[in-house]
Design a protein around this motif. Sequence first.
Motif, PDB file in Angstrom:
ATOM      1  N   PRO A   1       0.808  -1.229   0.000  1.00 18.60           N
ATOM      2  CA  PRO A   1       0.000   0.000   0.000  1.00 18.60           C
ATOM      3  C   PRO A   1       0.841   1.280   0.000  1.00 18.60           C
ATOM      4  O   PRO A   1       0.330   2.341  -0.346  1.00 18.60           O
ATOM      5  CB  PRO A   1      -0.815  -0.109   1.301  1.00 18.60           C
ATOM      6  CG  PRO A   1      -0.901  -1.565   1.568  1.00 18.60           C
ATOM      7  CD  PRO A   1       0.417  -2.115   1.119  1.00 18.60           C
ATOM      8  N   TYR A   2       2.124   1.153   0.364  1.00 18.13           N
ATOM      9  CA  TYR A   2       3.003   2.326   0.343  1.00 18.13           C
ATOM     10  C   TYR A   2       3.094   2.897  -1.071  1.00 18.13           C
ATOM     11  O   TYR A   2       3.319   4.072  -1.265  1.00 18.13           O
ATOM     12  CB  TYR A   2       4.385   1.917   0.860  1.00 18.13           C
ATOM     13  CG  TYR A   2       5.370   3.043   1.058  1.00 18.13           C
ATOM     14  CD1 TYR A   2       5.101   4.083   1.935  1.00 18.13           C
ATOM     15  CD2 TYR A   2       6.588   3.056   0.379  1.00 18.13           C
ATOM     16  CE1 TYR A   2       6.011   5.114   2.123  1.00 18.13           C
ATOM     17  CE2 TYR A   2       7.505   4.085   0.564  1.00 18.13           C
ATOM     18  CZ  TYR A   2       7.215   5.117   1.440  1.00 18.13           C
ATOM     19  OH  TYR A   2       8.101   6.134   1.617  1.00 18.13           O
TER      20      TYR A   2
ATOM     21  N   GLN B   1      -3.062   6.667  -1.045  1.00 17.07           N
ATOM     22  CA  GLN B   1      -4.174   6.341  -0.139  1.00 17.07           C
ATOM     23  C   GLN B   1      -5.237   7.443  -0.157  1.00 17.07           C
ATOM     24  O   GLN B   1      -4.894   8.621  -0.066  1.00 17.07           O
ATOM     25  CB  GLN B   1      -3.645   6.150   1.289  1.00 17.07           C
ATOM     26  CG  GLN B   1      -2.681   4.985   1.428  1.00 17.07           C
ATOM     27  CD  GLN B   1      -3.332   3.662   1.075  1.00 17.07           C
ATOM     28  OE1 GLN B   1      -4.487   3.412   1.399  1.00 17.07           O
ATOM     29  NE2 GLN B   1      -2.601   2.814   0.358  1.00 17.07           N
ATOM     30  N   PRO B   2      -6.496   7.053  -0.266  1.00 15.53           N
ATOM     31  CA  PRO B   2      -7.549   8.081  -0.365  1.00 15.53           C
ATOM     32  C   PRO B   2      -8.010   8.643   0.982  1.00 15.53           C
ATOM     33  O   PRO B   2      -8.566   9.729   1.028  1.00 15.53           O
ATOM     34  CB  PRO B   2      -8.697   7.333  -1.048  1.00 15.53           C
ATOM     35  CG  PRO B   2      -8.498   5.904  -0.684  1.00 15.53           C
ATOM     36  CD  PRO B   2      -7.037   5.699  -0.428  1.00 15.53           C
ATOM     37  N   VAL B   3      -7.783   7.897   2.059  1.00 17.45           N
ATOM     38  CA  VAL B   3      -8.279   8.360   3.358  1.00 17.45           C
ATOM     39  C   VAL B   3      -7.302   9.392   3.920  1.00 17.45           C
ATOM     40  O   VAL B   3      -6.095   9.168   3.931  1.00 17.45           O
ATOM     41  CB  VAL B   3      -8.428   7.175   4.332  1.00 17.45           C
ATOM     42  CG1 VAL B   3      -8.922   7.638   5.682  1.00 17.45           C
ATOM     43  CG2 VAL B   3      -9.372   6.147   3.747  1.00 17.45           C
TER      44      VAL B   3
ATOM     45  N   THR C   1      -4.501   8.583   6.639  1.00 15.94           N
ATOM     46  CA  THR C   1      -3.538   7.624   6.100  1.00 15.94           C
ATOM     47  C   THR C   1      -2.672   8.290   5.049  1.00 15.94           C
ATOM     48  O   THR C   1      -1.457   8.108   5.010  1.00 15.94           O
ATOM     49  CB  THR C   1      -4.288   6.424   5.491  1.00 15.94           C
ATOM     50  OG1 THR C   1      -5.310   6.011   6.387  1.00 15.94           O
ATOM     51  CG2 THR C   1      -3.360   5.271   5.231  1.00 15.94           C
TER      52      THR C   1
ATOM     53  N   GLN D   1       1.357   8.784   4.833  1.00 16.20           N
ATOM     54  CA  GLN D   1       2.062   8.245   3.669  1.00 16.20           C
ATOM     55  C   GLN D   1       2.918   9.320   3.003  1.00 16.20           C
ATOM     56  O   GLN D   1       4.087   9.079   2.673  1.00 16.20           O
ATOM     57  CB  GLN D   1       1.026   7.701   2.666  1.00 16.20           C
ATOM     58  CG  GLN D   1       1.660   7.007   1.480  1.00 16.20           C
ATOM     59  CD  GLN D   1       0.638   6.682   0.409  1.00 16.20           C
ATOM     60  OE1 GLN D   1      -0.426   7.310   0.321  1.00 16.20           O
ATOM     61  NE2 GLN D   1       0.939   5.700  -0.414  1.00 16.20           N
TER      62      GLN D   1
ATOM     63  N   THR E   1       0.572   2.815  -3.343  1.00 13.25           N
ATOM     64  CA  THR E   1      -0.725   3.253  -3.861  1.00 13.25           C
ATOM     65  C   THR E   1      -1.133   4.498  -3.101  1.00 13.25           C
ATOM     66  O   THR E   1      -1.092   4.516  -1.872  1.00 13.25           O
ATOM     67  CB  THR E   1      -1.795   2.150  -3.646  1.00 13.25           C
ATOM     68  OG1 THR E   1      -1.397   1.000  -4.365  1.00 13.25           O
ATOM     69  CG2 THR E   1      -3.159   2.614  -4.122  1.00 13.25           C
TER      70      THR E   1
END
Lengths: 444, 179
Positions: free
Chosen positions: B17-18, B22-24, B27, B31, B20
């Motif tokens: 996920p690092y 992140q939409p939230v 988070t 990131q 991608t």
Amino acid sequence: MEARRWLPSAELTGSGRPVFLQGEVECALISAVDLEPEEDPTGTSTLRSGLLILTTHRLIWIGGSEGSAIPLGSVVHAFPPTKRSIRSMFSSPRIRIQCSVSGDGKVVDGQGGPLKSTSVVTIVMRGKGDDPDEFFARLWEVMKGRAWVATAGDVRRSVEGNAGTAGTAEAVRMPVVGVSGILRKEQEMWENTDKSLHDAFQDLNALMSKAKEMVMLAEKMRSKLLSGSTTQGSAGNDEEMGSKDMQEWLLSVGIASPVTKESAGALYHQQLSRQLADFVEVPLKKAGGMIALIDAYCLFNRARGTELISPEDMLRSCSIWEKFDVPVMLRKFDSGVMVIQNKTHSDEEVFSRIKSMASKPNALRTGISPSDAAMTLGIAPALAKEHLLTAESKGLLCRDISPEGFRFYVNVFPDLDPSNIFMIKPHSLFSVWVSTAAAAAASG
Amino acid sequence: MQRVGDFKLPSFFNYPPYFTLQPVRETREKQVQLWKELILDYCRTLKVFTIGLEEDFPLFSNPEIQRTLTHEAREVFLSALVSEGRAEWINKGHKKCLILWMRIQDWADCVLRFVRDNGLEDSVMTVEDIRSGIESRGTELEGIDRTVLMRALKLLEQKGKVAIFKGTSADDEGVKFSA
């Protein structure tokens, strides 16, 4: 309570719909109706502005959370509504019905016992736009149908059957002997089935009166099919279980008395909404407290048989749940997906299950996809995805988009410290992830 | 532990996920911060001054887990550095980014220290000499990006510490350090 005593009470469902008797079908609904007993000088016994439902068996009056009913068996005579005159133009239309009453003035079913006395109940229709003549015509039709008598008779007959006494009809029949006997019996059965099907479809009114037989026929076919599938082949097979489940759905007779535009009129959406609330209870339980609106729509229409409703009606029925005290609610996810869920359904429980699922070694390494979640949670993939997205927005998960697809990982970002990017916080989710990833790299 | 050249990569570099965006919000903020620190750390260690958005930059993909940052993500992370004054877009198209793992002010201080240490007050040097001359060998100024050096010298010129003038050759400039 005092006022209701002169009528037998009627049982209601959790969402305020009447609980129907065996074979009972509703025929008409009118709102804002008063029921006045004949001798009521003070007016305290009058039931005021409730919902009146005419069924094949009863006149059910629902006010607030309580229901009362006049069994049609007690109705001796119904007087047509008074003709339109200058005087009646300004007063509400009235239909008077003569009922048999017991000694203490309570309305009772007049069938069987000797008639004690009668009393007149006046139905006052205060709602605008309700046609008294039409309602009266319906009432008359139902009275002529005498469906309640048939039910009572059936019950008696089945009791006899259980006791083991052979009826006279049975005695006349040829004995079933050998192959020819079996064949003849099959033949007879087919003829009977054919005849009732034929009779039923002759006209729709007749279908109404045949409804009970049709339902019984369907039930019989269902039990036959079900027993057939259990005797064939070995049981316990997963696939077989699935198909049996499917069959159960397909063959379930569903709603005996669906709310229709014709019977409910202006009250259509309100009544439909209540019926839907009652109906979804079982599928909701099976689906773990949440079901996609689309799925509920299919199941509901399937249960309604030929009285299909449109998606708009479905949506409207769900959206007016807020106004009633029903145990279910409509929920719209951020993505626009709509579901029906129990009011008591808690996302927390789902989240904790998702979190424990995402913390398993395999999931730490490769993440989870919506279909993995669907399998584990036992729900539809579209719903599983909604749950995952909600869990993501709560910071439990984070996403990974790659050529391999859209996956979710347990969120370790909170354990990371930008001021020291090499630090691995001990006993954190991140440290678990690091050791799992290292083990995977060593073995791979 | 994974390495790129002399640079040791942090463990989360293998966390898919690092890579991608992140939409939230929360988070995403974490990131972005992690990416900013990683980029600065990497550039400081390997003395990298520019990152091209469309070029292959070792940090922007991880062959081990087969993840690569999208163009959008690269721009988000670099823009975050720019907004903090730790980077600058070299051209308007946001194609190339100058990474200031030391601020211009810090570079200017480096130049002053260099002048003092080498007793170069009142003498003249070319810009190119400062970058690659014998005196700068082994100091922080060795191999400094020309743009960064010029920015530092201009800052010093504003303060009256140096004077910049056109040199004999067209592409080089001279610097006179004041006492």
